[in-house]
Design a protein around this motif. Structure first.
Motif, PDB file in Angstrom:
ATOM      1  N   LEU A  27       0.830  -1.198   0.000  1.00  0.00           N
ATOM      2  CA  LEU A  27       0.000   0.000   0.000  1.00  0.00           C
ATOM      3  C   LEU A  27       0.867   1.251   0.000  1.00  0.00           C
ATOM      4  O   LEU A  27       0.582   2.219  -0.735  1.00  0.00           O
ATOM      5  CB  LEU A  27      -0.917  -0.014   1.230  1.00  0.00           C
ATOM      6  N   ASN A  28       1.930   1.259   0.770  1.00  0.00           N
ATOM      7  CA  ASN A  28       2.816   2.423   0.818  1.00  0.00           C
ATOM      8  C   ASN A  28       3.536   2.640  -0.509  1.00  0.00           C
ATOM      9  O   ASN A  28       3.762   3.781  -0.927  1.00  0.00           O
ATOM     10  CB  ASN A  28       3.829   2.270   1.952  1.00  0.00           C
ATOM     11  N   ARG A  29       3.884   1.540  -1.199  1.00  0.00           N
ATOM     12  CA  ARG A  29       4.508   1.677  -2.519  1.00  0.00           C
ATOM     13  C   ARG A  29       3.556   2.320  -3.517  1.00  0.00           C
ATOM     14  O   ARG A  29       3.953   3.149  -4.339  1.00  0.00           O
ATOM     15  CB  ARG A  29       4.957   0.304  -3.028  1.00  0.00           C
ATOM     16  N   VAL A  30       2.296   1.941  -3.432  1.00  0.00           N
ATOM     17  CA  VAL A  30       1.297   2.513  -4.328  1.00  0.00           C
ATOM     18  C   VAL A  30       1.107   4.001  -4.022  1.00  0.00           C
ATOM     19  O   VAL A  30       1.007   4.830  -4.935  1.00  0.00           O
ATOM     20  CB  VAL A  30      -0.042   1.758  -4.209  1.00  0.00           C
ATOM     21  N   ARG A  31       1.056   4.339  -2.758  1.00  0.00           N
ATOM     22  CA  ARG A  31       0.909   5.746  -2.378  1.00  0.00           C
ATOM     23  C   ARG A  31       2.089   6.578  -2.879  1.00  0.00           C
ATOM     24  O   ARG A  31       1.916   7.687  -3.398  1.00  0.00           O
ATOM     25  CB  ARG A  31       0.797   5.865  -0.859  1.00  0.00           C
ATOM     26  N   THR A  32       3.292   6.043  -2.729  1.00  0.00           N
ATOM     27  CA  THR A  32       4.481   6.750  -3.200  1.00  0.00           C
ATOM     28  C   THR A  32       4.432   6.929  -4.714  1.00  0.00           C
ATOM     29  O   THR A  32       4.697   8.016  -5.237  1.00  0.00           O
ATOM     30  CB  THR A  32       5.757   5.973  -2.812  1.00  0.00           C
ATOM     31  N   ALA A  33       4.069   5.857  -5.424  1.00  0.00           N
ATOM     32  CA  ALA A  33       4.014   5.916  -6.883  1.00  0.00           C
ATOM     33  C   ALA A  33       2.958   6.898  -7.376  1.00  0.00           C
ATOM     34  O   ALA A  33       3.132   7.549  -8.407  1.00  0.00           O
ATOM     35  CB  ALA A  33       3.726   4.523  -7.440  1.00  0.00           C
ATOM     36  N   SER A  34       1.852   7.015  -6.645  1.00  0.00           N
ATOM     37  CA  SER A  34       0.790   7.930  -7.074  1.00  0.00           C
ATOM     38  C   SER A  34       1.233   9.386  -7.022  1.00  0.00           C
ATOM     39  O   SER A  34       0.636  10.248  -7.666  1.00  0.00           O
ATOM     40  CB  SER A  34      -0.450   7.739  -6.194  1.00  0.00           C
ATOM     41  N   GLY A  35       2.306   9.655  -6.277  1.00  0.00           N
ATOM     42  CA  GLY A  35       2.808  11.020  -6.189  1.00  0.00           C
ATOM     43  C   GLY A  35       3.951  11.323  -7.141  1.00  0.00           C
ATOM     44  O   GLY A  35       4.433  12.457  -7.203  1.00  0.00           O
ATOM     45  N   ASN A  36       4.401  10.307  -7.884  1.00  0.00           N
ATOM     46  CA  ASN A  36       5.509  10.558  -8.816  1.00  0.00           C
ATOM     47  C   ASN A  36       5.234   9.988 -10.201  1.00  0.00           C
ATOM     48  O   ASN A  36       6.104   9.394 -10.845  1.00  0.00           O
ATOM     49  CB  ASN A  36       6.830   9.995  -8.266  1.00  0.00           C
ATOM     50  N   GLY A  37       3.991  10.167 -10.651  1.00  0.00           N
ATOM     51  CA  GLY A  37       3.641   9.768 -12.011  1.00  0.00           C
ATOM     52  C   GLY A  37       3.317   8.296 -12.170  1.00  0.00           C
ATOM     53  O   GLY A  37       3.335   7.782 -13.291  1.00  0.00           O
ATOM     54  N   TYR A  38       3.018   7.627 -11.064  1.00  0.00           N
ATOM     55  CA  TYR A  38       2.613   6.219 -11.081  1.00  0.00           C
ATOM     56  C   TYR A  38       3.706   5.298 -11.627  1.00  0.00           C
ATOM     57  O   TYR A  38       3.420   4.215 -12.147  1.00  0.00           O
ATOM     58  CB  TYR A  38       1.312   6.030 -11.886  1.00  0.00           C
ATOM     59  N   ARG A  39       4.940   5.714 -11.508  1.00  0.00           N
ATOM     60  CA  ARG A  39       6.036   4.864 -11.981  1.00  0.00           C
ATOM     61  C   ARG A  39       6.158   3.601 -11.131  1.00  0.00           C
ATOM     62  O   ARG A  39       5.878   3.604  -9.951  1.00  0.00           O
ATOM     63  CB  ARG A  39       7.357   5.642 -11.947  1.00  0.00           C
ATOM     64  N   ASN A  40       6.585   2.555 -11.803  1.00  0.00           N
ATOM     65  CA  ASN A  40       6.834   1.248 -11.168  1.00  0.00           C
ATOM     66  C   ASN A  40       5.566   0.528 -10.711  1.00  0.00           C
ATOM     67  O   ASN A  40       5.655  -0.442  -9.964  1.00  0.00           O
ATOM     68  CB  ASN A  40       7.792   1.393  -9.985  1.00  0.00           C
ATOM     69  N   LEU A  41       4.409   1.010 -11.151  1.00  0.00           N
ATOM     70  CA  LEU A  41       3.182   0.267 -10.883  1.00  0.00           C
ATOM     71  C   LEU A  41       2.899  -0.670 -12.040  1.00  0.00           C
ATOM     72  O   LEU A  41       3.400  -0.486 -13.153  1.00  0.00           O
ATOM     73  CB  LEU A  41       1.990   1.218 -10.704  1.00  0.00           C
ATOM     74  N   PHE A  42       2.059  -1.677 -11.795  1.00  0.00           N
ATOM     75  CA  PHE A  42       1.728  -2.626 -12.837  1.00  0.00           C
ATOM     76  C   PHE A  42       1.133  -1.915 -14.046  1.00  0.00           C
ATOM     77  O   PHE A  42       0.241  -1.084 -13.920  1.00  0.00           O
ATOM     78  CB  PHE A  42       0.734  -3.664 -12.307  1.00  0.00           C
ATOM     79  N   ASN A  43       1.633  -2.235 -15.228  1.00  0.00           N
ATOM     80  CA  ASN A  43       1.100  -1.714 -16.489  1.00  0.00           C
ATOM     81  C   ASN A  43       1.199  -0.192 -16.596  1.00  0.00           C
ATOM     82  O   ASN A  43       0.459   0.433 -17.356  1.00  0.00           O
ATOM     83  CB  ASN A  43      -0.370  -2.130 -16.667  1.00  0.00           C
ATOM     84  N   SER A  44       2.120   0.413 -15.843  1.00  0.00           N
ATOM     85  CA  SER A  44       2.192   1.883 -15.810  1.00  0.00           C
ATOM     86  C   SER A  44       2.589   2.487 -17.153  1.00  0.00           C
ATOM     87  O   SER A  44       2.167   3.607 -17.478  1.00  0.00           O
ATOM     88  CB  SER A  44       3.170   2.342 -14.723  1.00  0.00           C
ATOM     89  N   ASN A  45       3.365   1.770 -17.958  1.00  0.00           N
ATOM     90  CA  ASN A  45       3.759   2.316 -19.262  1.00  0.00           C
ATOM     91  C   ASN A  45       2.562   2.515 -20.183  1.00  0.00           C
ATOM     92  O   ASN A  45       2.501   3.498 -20.932  1.00  0.00           O
ATOM     93  CB  ASN A  45       4.766   1.378 -19.946  1.00  0.00           C
ATOM     94  N   ALA A  46       1.618   1.582 -20.134  1.00  0.00           N
ATOM     95  CA  ALA A  46       0.449   1.657 -21.014  1.00  0.00           C
ATOM     96  C   ALA A  46      -0.712   2.434 -20.401  1.00  0.00           C
ATOM     97  O   ALA A  46      -1.426   3.152 -21.094  1.00  0.00           O
ATOM     98  CB  ALA A  46      -0.014   0.242 -21.378  1.00  0.00           C
ATOM     99  N   TRP A  47      -0.892   2.318 -19.100  1.00  0.00           N
ATOM    100  CA  TRP A  47      -2.080   2.882 -18.457  1.00  0.00           C
ATOM    101  C   TRP A  47      -1.782   4.060 -17.531  1.00  0.00           C
ATOM    102  O   TRP A  47      -2.700   4.675 -16.995  1.00  0.00           O
ATOM    103  CB  TRP A  47      -2.789   1.811 -17.620  1.00  0.00           C
TER     104      TRP A  47
END
Length: 317
Positions: A27-47
């Motif tokens: 959950l904390n990784r997702v919160r961090t990613a949501s503040g920096n362009g959603y990088r490193n989340l699943f399917n982030s390049n396409a979605w």
């Protein structure tokens, strides 16, 4: 019991606290990613450019790791055996299978194996989400043959008996392409339920019990991170309950002791309502409501958003 103990000691997680800590880190990784362009989340390049449409909780489910989800199933199996209390198993399946359904909501098509798991607890809400009554007959021959045939056999049994003619025609056409002994027994069992062939059901369920550990897509695939499942075939417990949905009285003797004990508990406690295996605390507290009272509306809203994102991203290709 020694084998169970040995396998459990080798598991990644031996208690719920460890599982919960892993989920909090996710959950904390997702919160961090949501503040920096959603990088490193699943399917982030396409979605990634569409992820602002999803809540933190929805992104959390999409990015869950299999090991943490399956650890809930693993720990529940262990507690059921050690404490001789099969409520733990039913609660574990309830929690695991609903988490798995939310994790895989972005994947097109129904979750056939999640539906089979829902039969263990008679989780009607979960089954209807994965198998809506509007689900059509699948003619996609590019599917793995076992997945194609089993999916249509299950749909015919569970939601639409009018598909029987098409399903049996497809079965006759493609069953010869199935080479795995376990897969053949699996499909013959489903075929036996549809055609009301008592002997076929009985014989092939016994075959599945014998061959289960050799079925890689189950014991080492779908359930890979729940290592106790290799000796405790949870999937077969769902298939065993499937026989209760057809009109014929099918009596099957269970050879596996754990399956037999769990089934006895189910028969002796017909009004038992599964609960969350262990209540989540702190920042994961939202899971308690999402997995129980709010499960259906949450899933439906989430699925609508996912479908909208797919349409947008596919249109930009």
């Amino acid at each position: 019991m020694k084998k169970i103990e040995k396998n459990f000691i080798n598991a990644i997680y031996q208690n719920f606290d460890g599982i919960q800590q892993s989920l909090k880190e996710s959950l904390n990784r997702v919160r961090t990613a949501s503040g920096n362009g959603y990088r490193n989340l699943f399917n982030s390049n396409a979605w990634g450019r569409q992820y602002h449409k999803l809540s933190i909780e929805e992104l959390f489910f999409m990015n869950l790791n299999n090991d943490a989800i399956l650890a809930i199933l693993n720990v529940s199996i262990y507690h059921a055996i050690v404490q001789n209390d099969y409520r733990h198993l039913l609660n574990g399946v309830f929690t695991y299978s609903r988490l798995r359904s939310l994790q895989r909501a972005y994947i097109p098509g129904p979750g056939d194996w999640i539906v089979v798991e829902s039969l263990i607890n008679n989780d009607i809400a979960l089954r209807e989400i994965e198998y809506p009554k509007s689900l059509d007959f699948n003619t996609n021959v590019f599917y793995d043959t076992t997945l194609l045939l089993s999916g249509n056999l299950l749909r015919t049994i569970l939601i639409n008996p009018d598909l029987k003619t098409l399903t049996l025609e497809q079965y006759s056409k493609f069953i010869g392409e199935v080479s795995s002994k376990f897969d053949k027994a699996f499909l013959h069992y489903l075929f036996g339920l549809i055609t009301e062939d008592y002997t076929l059901c009985q014989t092939n369920f016994a075959e599945m019990e014998q061959l289960y550990s050799r079925c890689q897509w189950l014991s080492s695939g779908w359930y890979r991170d729940a290592n106790l499942n290799k000796s405790v075939p949870i999937f077969l417990l769902g298939l065993y309950q499937l026989k209760n949905t057809v009109n014929i009285a099918v009596e099957i003797e269970l050879e596996n002791e754990f399956l037999n004990n769990t089934n006895r508990f189910i028969l002796d406690n017909p009004n038992y309502t599964p609960q969350i295996f262990n209540y989540f605390d702190g920042e994961l507290g939202f899971l308690n409501e999402t997995l129980t009272n709010n499960f259906v509306p949450f899933y439906q809203d989430y699925k609508i958003k996912l479908d909208e994102i797919k349409i947008v991203t596919q249109g930009k290709r």
